[in-house]
Motif scaffolding. Structure first.
Motif, PDB file in Angstrom:
ATOM      1  N   TYR A  99      -8.941  14.903  -7.792  1.00 49.15           N
ATOM      2  CA  TYR A  99      -7.941  14.225  -8.625  1.00 49.15           C
ATOM      3  C   TYR A  99      -7.032  15.256  -9.279  1.00 49.15           C
ATOM      4  N   PRO A 112      -0.434  11.679 -19.004  1.00 49.53           N
ATOM      5  CA  PRO A 112      -1.293  11.022 -19.993  1.00 49.53           C
ATOM      6  C   PRO A 112      -2.626  11.747 -20.117  1.00 49.53           C
ATOM      7  N   GLY A 113      -3.289  11.488 -21.256  1.00 50.05           N
ATOM      8  CA  GLY A 113      -4.626  12.032 -21.481  1.00 50.05           C
ATOM      9  C   GLY A 113      -5.666  11.021 -21.039  1.00 50.05           C
ATOM     10  N   ASN A 173       3.446   5.215  -9.926  1.00 46.12           N
ATOM     11  CA  ASN A 173       2.329   5.068 -10.864  1.00 46.12           C
ATOM     12  C   ASN A 173       0.970   4.849 -10.194  1.00 46.12           C
ATOM     13  N   ALA A 174       0.964   4.312  -8.978  1.00 43.63           N
ATOM     14  CA  ALA A 174      -0.327   3.999  -8.338  1.00 43.63           C
ATOM     15  C   ALA A 174      -1.170   5.270  -8.263  1.00 43.63           C
ATOM     16  N   MET A 178       3.811   9.702 -12.188  1.00 45.01           N
ATOM     17  CA  MET A 178       2.647   9.704 -13.068  1.00 45.01           C
ATOM     18  C   MET A 178       1.686  10.810 -12.636  1.00 45.01           C
ATOM     19  N   SER A 179       1.606  11.851 -13.456  1.00 44.04           N
ATOM     20  CA  SER A 179       0.601  12.886 -13.237  1.00 44.04           C
ATOM     21  C   SER A 179      -0.510  12.628 -14.247  1.00 44.04           C
ATOM     22  N   SER A 180      -0.976  13.651 -14.927  1.00 42.16           N
ATOM     23  CA  SER A 180      -2.114  13.508 -15.838  1.00 42.16           C
ATOM     24  C   SER A 180      -2.299  14.850 -16.548  1.00 42.16           C
ATOM     25  N   LYS A 222     -13.489   2.405 -11.572  1.00 38.26           N
ATOM     26  CA  LYS A 222     -13.396   2.524 -10.123  1.00 38.26           C
ATOM     27  C   LYS A 222     -13.658   3.947  -9.644  1.00 38.26           C
ATOM     28  N   THR A 266      -8.532   2.149 -18.896  1.00 35.75           N
ATOM     29  CA  THR A 266      -8.024   1.229 -17.873  1.00 35.75           C
ATOM     30  C   THR A 266      -9.090   1.156 -16.769  1.00 35.75           C
ATOM     31  N   PRO A 267      -8.904   0.261 -15.820  1.00 36.56           N
ATOM     32  CA  PRO A 267      -9.923   0.126 -14.751  1.00 36.56           C
ATOM     33  C   PRO A 267     -10.117   1.379 -13.899  1.00 36.56           C
ATOM     34  N   ASP A 283       0.881  -1.166   0.000  1.00 38.63           N
ATOM     35  CA  ASP A 283       0.000   0.000   0.000  1.00 38.63           C
ATOM     36  C   ASP A 283       0.918   1.215   0.000  1.00 38.63           C
ATOM     37  N   VAL A 284       0.888   1.987  -1.082  1.00 38.26           N
ATOM     38  CA  VAL A 284       1.842   3.106  -1.206  1.00 38.26           C
ATOM     39  C   VAL A 284       1.616   4.194  -0.168  1.00 38.26           C
TER      40      VAL A 284
HETATM   41  N1  LIG Z   1      -6.328   5.850 -17.365  1.00 38.96           N
HETATM   42  C1  LIG Z   1      -6.245   7.146 -17.649  1.00 38.96           C
HETATM   43  O1  LIG Z   1      -6.987   7.682 -18.493  1.00 38.96           O
HETATM   44  C2  LIG Z   1      -5.191   7.985 -16.955  1.00 38.96           C
HETATM   45  C3  LIG Z   1      -4.976   9.281 -17.422  1.00 38.96           C
HETATM   46  C4  LIG Z   1      -4.010  10.067 -16.819  1.00 38.96           C
HETATM   47  C5  LIG Z   1      -3.273   9.560 -15.764  1.00 38.96           C
HETATM   48  N2  LIG Z   1      -3.491   8.301 -15.324  1.00 38.96           N
HETATM   49  C6  LIG Z   1      -2.684   7.833 -14.187  1.00 38.96           C
HETATM   50  O2  LIG Z   1      -2.001   6.634 -14.534  1.00 38.96           O
HETATM   51  C7  LIG Z   1      -1.711   5.896 -13.343  1.00 38.96           C
HETATM   52  C8  LIG Z   1      -2.118   4.456 -13.550  1.00 38.96           C
HETATM   53  O3  LIG Z   1      -3.545   4.411 -13.651  1.00 38.96           O
HETATM   54  P1  LIG Z   1      -4.316   3.395 -14.590  1.00 38.96           P
HETATM   55  O4  LIG Z   1      -5.074   4.176 -15.584  1.00 38.96           O
HETATM   56  O5  LIG Z   1      -3.418   2.296 -15.057  1.00 38.96           O
HETATM   57  O6  LIG Z   1      -5.417   2.871 -13.536  1.00 38.96           O
HETATM   58  P2  LIG Z   1      -5.563   1.479 -12.826  1.00 38.96           P
HETATM   59  O7  LIG Z   1      -6.675   1.623 -11.854  1.00 38.96           O
HETATM   60  O8  LIG Z   1      -5.651   0.410 -13.844  1.00 38.96           O
HETATM   61  O9  LIG Z   1      -4.165   1.315 -12.077  1.00 38.96           O
HETATM   62  C9  LIG Z   1      -3.876   1.948 -10.858  1.00 38.96           C
HETATM   63  C10 LIG Z   1      -3.296   0.900  -9.927  1.00 38.96           C
HETATM   64  O10 LIG Z   1      -2.965   1.537  -8.693  1.00 38.96           O
HETATM   65  C11 LIG Z   1      -3.239   0.587  -7.683  1.00 38.96           C
HETATM   66  N3  LIG Z   1      -3.411   1.257  -6.401  1.00 38.96           N
HETATM   67  C12 LIG Z   1      -4.439   2.076  -6.011  1.00 38.96           C
HETATM   68  N4  LIG Z   1      -4.252   2.474  -4.747  1.00 38.96           N
HETATM   69  C13 LIG Z   1      -3.088   1.903  -4.322  1.00 38.96           C
HETATM   70  C14 LIG Z   1      -2.365   1.930  -3.106  1.00 38.96           C
HETATM   71  N5  LIG Z   1      -2.802   2.631  -2.047  1.00 38.96           N
HETATM   72  N6  LIG Z   1      -1.198   1.240  -3.029  1.00 38.96           N
HETATM   73  C15 LIG Z   1      -0.756   0.520  -4.085  1.00 38.96           C
HETATM   74  N7  LIG Z   1      -1.400   0.446  -5.258  1.00 38.96           N
HETATM   75  C16 LIG Z   1      -2.546   1.122  -5.372  1.00 38.96           C
HETATM   76  C17 LIG Z   1      -4.509  -0.110  -8.133  1.00 38.96           C
HETATM   77  O11 LIG Z   1      -4.708  -1.336  -7.477  1.00 38.96           O
HETATM   78  C18 LIG Z   1      -4.273  -0.238  -9.630  1.00 38.96           C
HETATM   79  O12 LIG Z   1      -3.688  -1.477  -9.972  1.00 38.96           O
HETATM   80  C19 LIG Z   1      -2.478   6.610 -12.213  1.00 38.96           C
HETATM   81  O13 LIG Z   1      -1.584   7.423 -11.488  1.00 38.96           O
HETATM   82  C20 LIG Z   1      -3.493   7.460 -12.967  1.00 38.96           C
HETATM   83  O14 LIG Z   1      -3.899   8.575 -12.215  1.00 38.96           O
HETATM   84  C21 LIG Z   1      -4.430   7.494 -15.892  1.00 38.96           C
END
Ligand SMILES: NC(=O)c1ccc[n+]([C@@H]2O[C@H](COP(=O)([O-])OP(=O)(O)OC[C@H]3O[C@@H](n4cnc5c(N)ncnc54)[C@H](O)[C@@H]3O)[C@@H](O)[C@H]2O)c1
Length: 239
Positions: free
Chosen positions: A131, A161-162, A65-66, A116-118, A171, A166-167, A38-39
């Motif tokens: 967020y 990223p834009g 990345n989490a 990882m920002s956004s 969620k 993904t899940p 847990d980060v």
């Molecule tokens: N999907 C998008 O459109 C998008 C866009 C911009 C940025 N991002 C960023 O990319 C990164 C990855 O997201 P993703 O899209 O792959 O989503 P995702 O939900 O598939 O992956 C995020 C992962 O973080 C893990 N996680 C959550 N809380 C945690 C904790 N407390 N400790 C450890 N792990 C934890 C989850 O279990 C999950 O596997 C994130 O930082 C997200 O904000 C995603």
């Protein structure tokens, strides 16, 4: 990254998912280790770094990345929901960068930290205020740590990223309502992207790989935007 020869440590709350990714790397001839983490739990960070170093000898790259998102209007978002996003997206990134940098400094020959920002960290996002605030914080955390660590040869950059399907979208639904009507419809999401479709996860991974590599040795404190043009301007692709 595994395809380029990196030895990978994956941590996640989700054991099944993390183990599957590690097994996929090993099945292709790579080296990977997964353990649950847990980060947001500071006490676990030193041990996590130690486990990585015990297995592979050193730490060259940290990808913070989490992340989690909660959709919903600010006026109905509870402080607990707001803080939960900051706990994972900011505290978690801070601790992963801090404990990685302590190890890299000990090694004495630099390293690369990728946060990882956004695009939500570059501009406002209605119904994603918590967020967006957290991702904006990551952007300046990255630049600030880049300045502090530059003399150690430790580079710190953020990735923005834009939209990637993904899940996280599934969620993100707030128990309080709000957000998108059909968050996983690629056509709905794609309409917001000038290039016409969401990014593939690999397109973000390619940017991360570049920042980890020696080819990016003069990049620190930078923000790498991979968004299909979302933040390029206000005018969208004509339909
Ligand atoms: N999907 C998008 O459109 C998008 C866009 C911009 C940025 N991002 C960023 O990319 C990164 C990855 O997201 P993703 O899209 O792959 O989503 P995702 O939900 O598939 O992956 C995020 C992962 O973080 C893990 N996680 C959550 N809380 C945690 C904790 N407390 N400790 C450890 N792990 C934890 C989850 O279990 C999950 O596997 C994130 O930082 C997200 O904000 C995603």
């Amino acid at each position: 990254m595994a395809g380029e020869g990196a030895k990978i440590v994956i941590t996640d709350l989700d054991v099944a998912r993390g183990e599957a990714v590690a097994a996929g790397i090993v099945a292709k001839g790579g080296e990977a280790l997964f353990f649950q983490q847990d980060v947001t739990d500071e006490a676990a960070w030193p041990g996590a770094i130690e486990m990585a170093v015990a297995r592979f000898g050193r730490l060259d790259t940290m990808v913070c990345n989490a992340g989690i998102a909660v959709f919903g209007p600010s006026l109905t978002m509870s402080l607990a929901e707001f803080r939960r996003q900051n706990a994972v997206n900011v505290d978690g990134v801070f601790m992963s960068a801090k404990y990685a940098a302590l190890q890299m400094r000990k090694q004495g020959d630099g390293g690369s930290i990728i946060m990882m920002s956004s695009v939500a960290g570059l501009r406002g996002s209605a119904n994603l205020a918590g967020y967006s605030a957290s991702k904006g914080a990551v952007r300046l955390l990255s630049k600030s740590m880049a300045l502090e660590l530059a003399s150690d040869g430790i580079r710190v950059n953020s990735v923005h990223p834009g939209i990637i399907i993904t899940p996280i979208w599934e969620k993100a639904a707030s128990p309080l309502g709000g957000g998108l009507n059909s968050p996983l419809d690629p056509q709905v999401l794609g309409a917001a992207v000038p290039i016409g479709k969401p990014s593939a996860p690999e397109e973000i991974a390619n940017g991360v790989l570049f920042l980890a590599s020696d080819a990016a040795h003069h990049m620190t404190g930078s923000e790498l935007v991979i968004d299909g043009g979302i933040t390029a301007g206000a005018i969208r692709r004509p339909s």
